[in-house]
Design a protein around this motif. Structure first.
Motif, PDB file in Angstrom:
ATOM      1  N   ASN A 129       0.910  -1.293   0.348  1.00  0.00           N
ATOM      2  CA  ASN A 129       0.121  -0.079  -0.062  1.00  0.00           C
ATOM      3  C   ASN A 129       1.059   1.459   0.316  1.00  0.00           C
ATOM      4  O   ASN A 129       1.930   0.976   0.704  1.00  0.00           O
ATOM      5  CB  ASN A 129      -1.367   0.310   0.940  1.00  0.00           C
ATOM      6  N   VAL A 130       0.322   2.895  -0.594  1.00  0.00           N
ATOM      7  CA  VAL A 130       1.153   3.188  -0.433  1.00  0.00           C
ATOM      8  C   VAL A 130       0.039   4.727  -0.328  1.00  0.00           C
ATOM      9  O   VAL A 130      -1.413   4.217  -0.438  1.00  0.00           O
ATOM     10  CB  VAL A 130       1.170   3.569  -1.940  1.00  0.00           C
ATOM     11  N   VAL A 131       0.871   5.310   0.512  1.00  0.00           N
ATOM     12  CA  VAL A 131       0.172   6.842   0.853  1.00  0.00           C
ATOM     13  C   VAL A 131      -0.310   8.322  -0.518  1.00  0.00           C
ATOM     14  O   VAL A 131       1.070   8.425  -0.829  1.00  0.00           O
ATOM     15  CB  VAL A 131       0.753   7.623   1.780  1.00  0.00           C
ATOM     16  N   VAL A 132      -0.904   8.273  -0.741  1.00  0.00           N
ATOM     17  CA  VAL A 132      -1.434   9.911  -1.441  1.00  0.00           C
ATOM     18  C   VAL A 132      -2.051  10.657  -0.532  1.00  0.00           C
ATOM     19  O   VAL A 132      -3.380  10.139   0.142  1.00  0.00           O
ATOM     20  CB  VAL A 132      -2.116   9.032  -3.110  1.00  0.00           C
ATOM     21  N   GLY A 133      -1.210  11.788  -0.239  1.00  0.00           N
ATOM     22  CA  GLY A 133      -2.023  12.614   0.406  1.00  0.00           C
ATOM     23  C   GLY A 133      -2.264  11.946   1.891  1.00  0.00           C
ATOM     24  O   GLY A 133      -1.264  11.695   2.275  1.00  0.00           O
ATOM     25  N   ASP A 134      -3.678  12.668   2.219  1.00  0.00           N
ATOM     26  CA  ASP A 134      -3.708  12.087   3.628  1.00  0.00           C
ATOM     27  C   ASP A 134      -4.504  10.897   3.203  1.00  0.00           C
ATOM     28  O   ASP A 134      -4.367  10.036   4.621  1.00  0.00           O
ATOM     29  CB  ASP A 134      -4.305  13.063   4.300  1.00  0.00           C
ATOM     30  N   GLU A 135      -4.061  10.097   2.704  1.00  0.00           N
ATOM     31  CA  GLU A 135      -4.780   8.572   1.989  1.00  0.00           C
ATOM     32  C   GLU A 135      -4.017   7.529   1.977  1.00  0.00           C
ATOM     33  O   GLU A 135      -3.349   7.800   1.592  1.00  0.00           O
ATOM     34  CB  GLU A 135      -5.784   8.320   0.688  1.00  0.00           C
ATOM     35  N   ARG A 136      -4.523   6.313   2.703  1.00  0.00           N
ATOM     36  CA  ARG A 136      -3.959   4.632   2.680  1.00  0.00           C
ATOM     37  C   ARG A 136      -4.584   4.320   1.806  1.00  0.00           C
ATOM     38  O   ARG A 136      -5.792   4.117   1.689  1.00  0.00           O
ATOM     39  CB  ARG A 136      -2.760   4.451   4.274  1.00  0.00           C
ATOM     40  N   THR A 138      -4.660   0.399  -1.267  1.00  0.00           N
ATOM     41  CA  THR A 138      -4.477  -0.817  -1.222  1.00  0.00           C
ATOM     42  C   THR A 138      -4.331  -1.318  -2.455  1.00  0.00           C
ATOM     43  O   THR A 138      -5.110  -0.022  -3.177  1.00  0.00           O
ATOM     44  CB  THR A 138      -5.315  -1.426  -0.231  1.00  0.00           C
ATOM     45  N   TYR A 139      -4.019  -2.304  -2.615  1.00  0.00           N
ATOM     46  CA  TYR A 139      -3.564  -2.867  -3.937  1.00  0.00           C
ATOM     47  C   TYR A 139      -5.488  -3.312  -4.407  1.00  0.00           C
ATOM     48  O   TYR A 139      -5.918  -2.541  -5.023  1.00  0.00           O
ATOM     49  CB  TYR A 139      -2.779  -4.240  -4.180  1.00  0.00           C
ATOM     50  N   SER A 140      -5.978  -3.749  -3.233  1.00  0.00           N
ATOM     51  CA  SER A 140      -7.235  -3.674  -3.965  1.00  0.00           C
ATOM     52  C   SER A 140      -8.409  -2.671  -4.311  1.00  0.00           C
ATOM     53  O   SER A 140      -9.196  -3.039  -5.279  1.00  0.00           O
ATOM     54  CB  SER A 140      -8.270  -4.397  -2.139  1.00  0.00           C
ATOM     55  N   SER A 141      -7.763  -1.279  -3.902  1.00  0.00           N
ATOM     56  CA  SER A 141      -8.194  -0.352  -3.739  1.00  0.00           C
ATOM     57  C   SER A 141      -7.668   0.076  -5.833  1.00  0.00           C
ATOM     58  O   SER A 141      -8.715   1.111  -6.321  1.00  0.00           O
ATOM     59  CB  SER A 141      -8.152   1.126  -2.792  1.00  0.00           C
ATOM     60  N   LEU A 142      -7.067   0.212  -6.345  1.00  0.00           N
ATOM     61  CA  LEU A 142      -6.422   0.799  -6.838  1.00  0.00           C
ATOM     62  C   LEU A 142      -6.260  -0.897  -8.955  1.00  0.00           C
ATOM     63  O   LEU A 142      -6.217  -0.594  -9.604  1.00  0.00           O
ATOM     64  CB  LEU A 142      -4.738   0.485  -7.243  1.00  0.00           C
ATOM     65  N   CYS A 143      -6.944  -2.115  -8.103  1.00  0.00           N
ATOM     66  CA  CYS A 143      -6.640  -3.058  -9.552  1.00  0.00           C
ATOM     67  C   CYS A 143      -7.346  -2.533 -10.584  1.00  0.00           C
ATOM     68  O   CYS A 143      -8.775  -2.274 -10.015  1.00  0.00           O
ATOM     69  CB  CYS A 143      -6.839  -4.901  -8.442  1.00  0.00           C
ATOM     70  N   ALA A 144      -7.635  -3.608 -11.573  1.00  0.00           N
ATOM     71  CA  ALA A 144      -8.206  -3.578 -12.366  1.00  0.00           C
ATOM     72  C   ALA A 144      -9.640  -4.589 -12.100  1.00  0.00           C
ATOM     73  O   ALA A 144      -9.184  -5.738 -11.824  1.00  0.00           O
ATOM     74  CB  ALA A 144      -7.427  -3.942 -13.990  1.00  0.00           C
ATOM     75  N   THR A 145     -10.103  -4.788 -12.503  1.00  0.00           N
ATOM     76  CA  THR A 145     -11.726  -5.316 -12.231  1.00  0.00           C
ATOM     77  C   THR A 145     -12.374  -6.072 -13.768  1.00  0.00           C
ATOM     78  O   THR A 145     -12.327  -5.166 -13.753  1.00  0.00           O
ATOM     79  CB  THR A 145     -12.167  -4.541 -11.040  1.00  0.00           C
ATOM     80  N   THR A 146     -12.863  -7.493 -13.070  1.00  0.00           N
ATOM     81  CA  THR A 146     -14.114  -7.892 -13.706  1.00  0.00           C
ATOM     82  C   THR A 146     -15.337  -8.306 -13.617  1.00  0.00           C
ATOM     83  O   THR A 146     -14.568  -8.908 -11.607  1.00  0.00           O
ATOM     84  CB  THR A 146     -13.017  -8.737 -14.418  1.00  0.00           C
ATOM     85  N   ASN A 147     -16.091  -8.061 -13.275  1.00  0.00           N
ATOM     86  CA  ASN A 147     -17.218  -8.776 -12.141  1.00  0.00           C
ATOM     87  C   ASN A 147     -17.145  -7.497 -10.387  1.00  0.00           C
ATOM     88  O   ASN A 147     -17.486  -8.651  -9.969  1.00  0.00           O
ATOM     89  CB  ASN A 147     -17.158  -9.691 -12.200  1.00  0.00           C
ATOM     90  N   ALA A 217      -2.003   7.668  -7.733  1.00  0.00           N
ATOM     91  CA  ALA A 217      -1.385   6.468  -6.725  1.00  0.00           C
ATOM     92  C   ALA A 217      -1.275   5.346  -7.796  1.00  0.00           C
ATOM     93  O   ALA A 217       0.173   4.523  -6.957  1.00  0.00           O
ATOM     94  CB  ALA A 217      -2.979   5.964  -6.074  1.00  0.00           C
ATOM     95  N   SER A 218      -1.193   5.122  -8.511  1.00  0.00           N
ATOM     96  CA  SER A 218      -0.621   3.286  -9.666  1.00  0.00           C
ATOM     97  C   SER A 218       0.873   3.837  -9.562  1.00  0.00           C
ATOM     98  O   SER A 218       1.597   2.695  -9.512  1.00  0.00           O
ATOM     99  CB  SER A 218      -1.623   3.241 -10.676  1.00  0.00           C
ATOM    100  N   LYS A 219       1.414   4.342  -9.842  1.00  0.00           N
ATOM    101  CA  LYS A 219       2.756   5.247 -10.331  1.00  0.00           C
ATOM    102  C   LYS A 219       3.613   4.492  -9.005  1.00  0.00           C
ATOM    103  O   LYS A 219       4.959   4.200  -8.856  1.00  0.00           O
ATOM    104  CB  LYS A 219       2.966   6.289 -10.715  1.00  0.00           C
ATOM    105  N   LEU A 220       2.956   5.848  -7.620  1.00  0.00           N
ATOM    106  CA  LEU A 220       3.451   5.257  -6.287  1.00  0.00           C
ATOM    107  C   LEU A 220       3.242   3.728  -5.871  1.00  0.00           C
ATOM    108  O   LEU A 220       4.511   2.835  -5.249  1.00  0.00           O
ATOM    109  CB  LEU A 220       2.900   5.813  -5.696  1.00  0.00           C
ATOM    110  N   TRP A 221       2.453   2.998  -6.637  1.00  0.00           N
ATOM    111  CA  TRP A 221       2.340   1.395  -6.050  1.00  0.00           C
ATOM    112  C   TRP A 221       3.122   0.525  -7.195  1.00  0.00           C
ATOM    113  O   TRP A 221       3.618  -0.308  -5.883  1.00  0.00           O
ATOM    114  CB  TRP A 221       0.946   1.275  -7.021  1.00  0.00           C
ATOM    115  N   LEU A 222       3.164   1.149  -8.171  1.00  0.00           N
ATOM    116  CA  LEU A 222       4.562  -0.093  -9.100  1.00  0.00           C
ATOM    117  C   LEU A 222       6.493   0.929  -8.700  1.00  0.00           C
ATOM    118  O   LEU A 222       6.996  -0.116  -7.931  1.00  0.00           O
ATOM    119  CB  LEU A 222       4.493   0.472 -10.286  1.00  0.00           C
TER     120      LEU A 222
END
Length: 865
Positions: A129-136, A138-147, A217-222
């Motif tokens: 997980n990464v900190v963006v501004g004041d928010e942490r 996680t991967y689950s909030s950034l991931c590409a999804t299906t269904n 945030a994706s760049k920070l996570w990578l």
């Protein structure tokens, strides 16, 4: 002796330069200070360097107007990508992702212990997980999804993230049945083979973690992903080793290439200054050219500062390839310096400084003008190529060549005059104190070396020749003009040409993307593992039906099916891995007892079918009309650049030959497009530049034959460099194309100098002219070659393929150019001159015989009368 001369421009130009030299000789201070001020003003453009940097790999190393870019645009317009319904198969580009390859340390990775470590790695990645501004975040909030769920890795889904299941489930490759669907595992399980008991073994597992695009945030996570895997020991892995990669890795590592070469600039200039000083060093404390050599190197540095600053002010993008330009410009500038110094030494020391500089310019300026015109033109012609990396390099280098020439004529020439004034008053090179010309008898040898100077040749009034120049006149020149030496040189040239031509047929095309990273980059192990274990299955290619099509019409469908059969017949297509929505729709219709040959039925049931299937992104259905659709074909065994080129060409040819309007596309095709243009553009640039060089040579070298020999030297050096670079495992790509452009200019440099000196020589015979030209310019040519090699030799230690390739090809260019300049061309010129002399003598002899016979006939006729 009758000769074909084209010296109308050359004579006028020499006269103009003689006048210019005299003017600069009278006002040297102005011409010395002004370039310094201009350089300071233009050099301020470097403040824009950061914002002018152009390091996007796709933009710089793929053709500007490549067909795949147009195909991608069509696909994007017809099938907008939705990362909330993510499908890797249907992506327009590579996407935003992280990937890791786990390689077994034993023979088989499909074991419980190995999968325990793989599952642990998967959990570590998902826990990042990464900190963006004041928010942490996680991967689950950034991931590409299906269904509504994160896209997962099928190989872990099959075992339900339980390591012990890997020995229980029946995995078949490349497709396995899971949850009543066939799942393709060819890109996830690699190094597959059957052991002695016919059980499936594999060597590697690849996992992908796709993120939503356009997320800050994706760049920070990578970045966090890369840092996590940078130290493998932190994972406590015993069963597997891991290589890793992200969608931004290649780009980030490429940007770091420029920084890795910056330390080499100081080393290069240190070597150049020291070599220039040593090669111009004399024991005579007055005639010493130490400061002249130093200013010559400084002149090249000012040229780089001014040209780069000017273009940066003008907003011209600065590609990383242009970072190799200063190394090259240093060699060009120092080469011009050596020519000017050599011609200065041929002037009479008793003449006034302005007259000496005028005579120097008369002799040297035409020669360096020829080389400057050819070098600059070669680079500016390179701007026509469809690769922005080549355009940037050629524009920056061509402009630097022009400034290098201007500063050689003004800044360096002015200092040559200032130094000449010091010599005229017989002052010491270091202290500027007047010293005696003759050494008093009572003084020691040390006093003679340090405090006595101003010697010259009393017979000619010129400076005493340097020992190396005497070597060319007394030993090398006579040796080279011996008959048996000429025969050996001709034999040596034939061998050189044969090897070069053979190598030309071994050239491999295309840039390997792994070479855009440095040798110690984490990217390279990933590419190595990918090539070693996952090369069986290549790109899954999208085939798009570009226009409205009546899928319910059996006759039309037969046309489309025949096209699919044509694709299946290609040797690199897996015939069993064709994914087409209309095939599944046909099967659905048969199970449901529908008559899909009826247009109304076909259209009515299509939307419900697409909604419930995985194919809803494959049909552009608007107002119940199908404007475009797509299906997919799986390629196999695409392991080399030749395979990639052949695949792309054959796929496109098959699509064009189909009666249904089709196009083929995959994100990798953006890079494969270079194969379609690299050879054609390289040949085009070489032919255009060579033609331009011939015109310049005809105008400025006062001999048609020598102009043709210069053009011949260009072709000869290019063949040699292209052939030997292939044998040195250098591919023909946008990077080596730059260096082949350089070949044109540098092959002219060496041959033009010696050819011009040969035809300008006042000696009587061909051999004497060759010896005289070698005496005059042999040493400066060698100095220029060595200084250029010293300018790039430090790049051999670079960790970047780009800069090492630059060194390799420059070494070949300079070595072969030097061989042509001081061996091949002098021999060819003497042979050509001798042939001309023999023809003239034969014609003269024939004329005498005709006169004799005429006289005999007349006398016989009179006798008869």
């Amino acid at each position: 002796m009758a000769r074909c001369r084209t010296n109308c421009i050359e004579k006028q130009l020499a006269a103009v330069f003689q006048t210019v030299g005299g003017f600069i000789g009278r006002h040297p201070l102005w011409f010395f200070v002004t370039p310094l001020l201009v350089s300071a003003a233009l050099g301020s453009g470097f403040m824009f360097l950061k914002e002018r940097e152009a390091n996007d790999i796709e933009d710089q190393f793929t053709p500007v107007d490549g067909p795949a870019k147009k195909e991608r645009q069509f696909v994007q317009d017809q099938f907008p990508f939705n990362d909330s319904e993510f499908s890797r198969l249907r992506m327009h580009n590579e996407g935003t992702y992280a990937s890791l390859i786990a390689v077994s340390r034993s023979e088989n990775i499909l074991t419980e212990h190995a999968f325990e470590e793989i599952i642990r790695l998967d959990k570590e990645v998902k826990a990042l997980n990464v900190v963006v501004g004041d928010e942490r975040v996680t991967y689950s909030s950034l991931c590409a999804t299906t269904n509504g769920k994160c896209v997962t890795n099928a190989v872990l889904d099959i075992i339900n993230y339980t390591a012990s299941e890997i020995t229980k489930v029946n995995i078949t490759l490349p497709v396995t049945l899971f949850n009543r669907k066939f799942v393709f595992l060819g890109s996830q399980v690699g190094g597959v083979e059957l052991n002695s008991t016919r059980k499936l073994n594999a060597k590697a597992i690849r996992l992908h973690y796709f993120l939503r695009e356009n997320e800050t945030a994706s760049k920070l996570w990578l970045d966090a992903f890369i840092k996590t895997f940078a130290n493998e020991t932190t994972h406590g892995l015993n069963e597997v080793s891991v290589s890793y990669f992200t969608s931004v890795s290649r780009q980030e590592e490429f940007k770091g290439n420029t920084k890795s070469v910056i330390p080499f600039f100081s080393i290069t200039y240190f070597l150049a200054i020291n070599f220039s000083i040593l090669s111009c060093l004399r024991l005579d404390c007055v005639r010493n050219k130490v400061w002249v050599a130093t200013v010559g190197v400084l002149s090249a540095g000012l040229a780089v500062l001014s040209s780069f600053g000017l273009l940066l002010h003008c907003g011209i993008p600065f590609s990383m390839t242009a970072a190799s330009s200063p190394f090259l410009i240093l060699g060009i500038g120092v080469d011009d310096m050596f020519i000017l110094i050599s011609c200065w030494q041929q002037t009479n020391v008793h003449d006034r400084v302005k007259d000496r500089l005028a005579d120097t310019y008369k002799e040297a300026a035409v020669s360096i003008t020829i080389t400057t015109l050819t070098d600059a033109l070669a680079f500016y012609i390179g701007v026509m190529t469809p690769f922005r990396s080549v355009q940037s390099f050629c524009l920056y280098t061509g402009t630097a060549v022009v400034f290098c020439y201007i500063y050689s004529i003004t800044f360096f020439g002015a200092f040559l005059a200032l130094n000449g004034r010091r010599e005229e008053s017989n002052r010491h090179w270091l202290t500027c104190m007047k010293v005696p010309v003759e050494c008093p008898p009572e003084r020691s040898g040390g006093y003679r070396a340090c405090c006595v100077g101003g010697a010259y040749d009393h017979d000619t009034g010129k400076e005493e020749a340097m020992p190396v120049q005497l070597f060319f006149r007394k030993y090398y020149g006579p040796f080279l003009t011996q008959k048996w030496t000429k025969a050996f040189v001709m034999l040596l040239y034939a061998g050189y040409l044969a090897v070069g031509i053979y190598g030309c047929f071994q050239i491999q095309e295309g840039i390997d993307l792994r070479n855009l990273a440095t040798d110690d980059s984490y990217v390279r192990p990933y590419y190595d593992d990918e090539k070693k274990y996952f090369s069986v299955y290549g790109p899954n290619v999208m085939v798009v039906v570009k226009d409205k099509f009546s899928y319910w019409d059996e006759k039309e469908r037969q046309k489309l099916d025949s096209c699919i059969e044509n694709f299946k017949s290609l040797p690199f297509i897996d015939k069993d891995l064709i994914t087409a929505w209309f095939h599944e729709y046909d099967r659905f219709g048969k199970r449901a007892g529908l008559n899909l040959s009826d247009e109304n039925t076909f259209k009515e049931r299509l939307i419900p079918f697409l909604t419930l299937s995985d194919f809803k992104q494959d049909v552009n259905l608007t107002s119940n009309k199908t404007y475009a659709s797509r299906f997919f074909i799986q390629t196999i065994n695409i392991t080399t650049a030749v395979d990639e080129k052949n695949m792309l060409n054959e796929l496109r040819e098959t699509a064009i030959g189909c009666p249904v309007p089709l196009l083929v596309y995959h994100p990798a095709f953006i890079y494969y497009d270079q194969y379609a243009v690299i050879v054609r553009n390289t040949i085009q640039n070489i032919l255009v530049a060579t033609g331009a060089m011939l015109v310049i040579s005809l105008l400025l070298i006062p001999s048609l034959i020598c102009s043709l020999w210069v053009t011949f030297a260009i072709a000869s050096v290019i063949v040699g460099v292209a052939g030997f670079m292939a044998l040195w495992e250098v591919n023909l790509d946008s990077i080596s194309m730059i260096n082949l452009v350089i070949c044109i200019g540098f092959s002219v440099d060496f041959s033009a100098h010696i050819s011009y000196a040969f035809v300008s020589s006042k000696e009587r015979t061909a051999n004497e002219k060759a010896i005289d030209s070698l005496f005059t310019l042999g040493y400066p040519i060698v100095q220029g070659a060595v200084s250029t090699i010293l300018g790039v030799v430090v790049l051999s230690a670079a960790k970047s393929y780009i800069f090492r390739t630059f060194f390799k090809i420059m070494l070949l260019v300079i070595s072969f150019g030097l061989a042509h300049g001081i061996a091949f061309i002098p021999v060819f010129l003497t042979l050509c001159e001798m042939c001309q002399s023999a023809k003239v003598q034969n014609r003269g002899k024939a004329s005498e015989d005709e006169i004799t016979m005429m006289g005999f006939s007349n006398s016989e006729s009179l006798a008869t009368k």
